[in-house]
Design an enzyme around this catalytic site. Structure first.
Site, PDB file in Angstrom:
ATOM      1  N   GLU A 106     -63.493   9.643   3.293  1.00  0.00           N
ATOM      2  CA  GLU A 106     -63.153   8.529   4.222  1.00  0.00           C
ATOM      3  C   GLU A 106     -64.220   7.665   4.564  1.00  0.00           C
ATOM      4  O   GLU A 106     -65.379   7.892   5.174  1.00  0.00           O
ATOM      5  CB  GLU A 106     -62.645   8.829   5.634  1.00  0.00           C
ATOM      6  CG  GLU A 106     -62.321   7.413   6.357  1.00  0.00           C
ATOM      7  CD  GLU A 106     -61.752   7.689   7.891  1.00  0.00           C
ATOM      8  OE1 GLU A 106     -61.294   6.767   8.646  1.00  0.00           O
ATOM      9  OE2 GLU A 106     -62.003   8.864   8.547  1.00  0.00           O
ATOM     10  N   GLU A 139     -54.576   5.781  14.417  1.00  0.00           N
ATOM     11  CA  GLU A 139     -55.895   6.116  15.118  1.00  0.00           C
ATOM     12  C   GLU A 139     -56.367   4.981  15.597  1.00  0.00           C
ATOM     13  O   GLU A 139     -57.311   4.383  15.105  1.00  0.00           O
ATOM     14  CB  GLU A 139     -56.823   6.951  13.930  1.00  0.00           C
ATOM     15  CG  GLU A 139     -58.304   7.207  14.292  1.00  0.00           C
ATOM     16  CD  GLU A 139     -59.276   7.741  13.424  1.00  0.00           C
ATOM     17  OE1 GLU A 139     -59.319   8.839  12.984  1.00  0.00           O
ATOM     18  OE2 GLU A 139     -59.660   6.605  12.748  1.00  0.00           O
TER      19      GLU A 139
END
Length: 275
Positions: free
Chosen positions: A150, A249
């Site tokens: 990520e 998130e």
């Protein structure tokens, strides 16, 4: 066209509840069918499995251990000299993932050492990361799991994080060249670092193995005030045929439970085809 699926990141949501076991039940009560989390390693595996089973939830994603956060670690994948620690952390992550029947593990890259010049250490850190990712790919492929990398923005969130753009990530994935490692797209980080979301999503879609969302710039709910048009982005993902979960998130503007009283899942995402 398949409807998009959303999961609650219980490291960010339901934090008014101190225990992850409590957050699992809260996520289920709020209507989520799945959850993801950063680090659950301080929790007893048996209790987590029991809570997950009782809540009837799927666990979608875990992160590898961050290392020693008090000493400045935030992942070890690209940190030279820490290869054995990365492998031990991967073993622990796989242990938890197997117990929770979780099929995705975010393989955290880590930070440029404090005081080091990014450009001076970039090649060594990339080589370390590629080596560790190849090892992880071999381990995870045997377990039927997927590793993810990520990019995290260095403008707001973490100035020292090594992996910071989708372009850098795509180049690294090409060097790893293994189907068991893919790209984790957090549109919050992508927007801050590069923008051009439509073209970047289309370009890198074949590499994407997981998606996360938060509004920019505050990293709050996707329907809060900000610069991202989530109905459009969700429609784009549907058009491209995204089949995985989308991780919520973000930092709730109030408590998660309070916000849930005023938003259904469809209102949260502002798209009628969400389930």
């Amino acid at each position: 066209m398949a409807a998009l699926k959303f999961c609650a990141n219980i490291s960010w949501l339901f934090t008014e509840l101190p225990e992850f076991t409590q957050r699992l039940q809260a996520a289920a009560s709020a209507g989520f069918r799945a959850v993801e989390a950063a680090w659950l390693y301080d929790c007893d595996i048996t209790k987590l499995v029991d809570a997950k089973t009782q809540a009837g939830l799927e666990v979608v994603l875990l992160n590898t251990p961050p290392g020693d956060m008090k000493a400045g670690d935030l992942g070890l994948g690209a940190v030279p000299g820490r290869e054995q620690e990365f492998r031990k952390g991967l073993e622990l992550a796989v242990q938890y993932a197997k117990a929770l029947d979780c099929k995705r593990i975010h393989l955290m890259a880590g930070r440029v050492p404090v005081g080091a010049d990014r450009s001076a250490v970039a090649m060594e850190m990339e080589a370390t990361f590629v080596q560790n990712l190849k090892h992880a790919a071999d381990v995870l492929s045997k377990e039927g799991m997927l590793g993810l990398i990520e990019p995290i923005n260095t403008r707001i969130t973490d100035p020292l994080y090594f992996l910071n753009s989708p372009h850098q990530a795509a180049d690294i994935l090409q060097k790893v060249s293994h189907s068991s490692v893919k790209l984790q797209m957090d549109v919050y980080h992508w927007q801050i670092m590069d923008g051009n979301l439509t073209q970047n999503i289309r370009k890198y879609f074949p590499l994407i193995g997981h998606v996360q969302i938060a509004q920019v710039p505050g990293r709050n709910e996707p329907d809060s005030a900000g610069e991202l048009n989530f109905p459009y982005l969700f429609s784009l993902l549907e058009e491209l045929g995204y089949q995985g979960y989308i991780g919520c998130e973000y930092k709730p503007l109030g408590t998660t439970i309070q916000m849930q009283h005023t938003r259904s899942t469809s209102q949260l995402t502002n798209t009628p085809s969400v389930r």
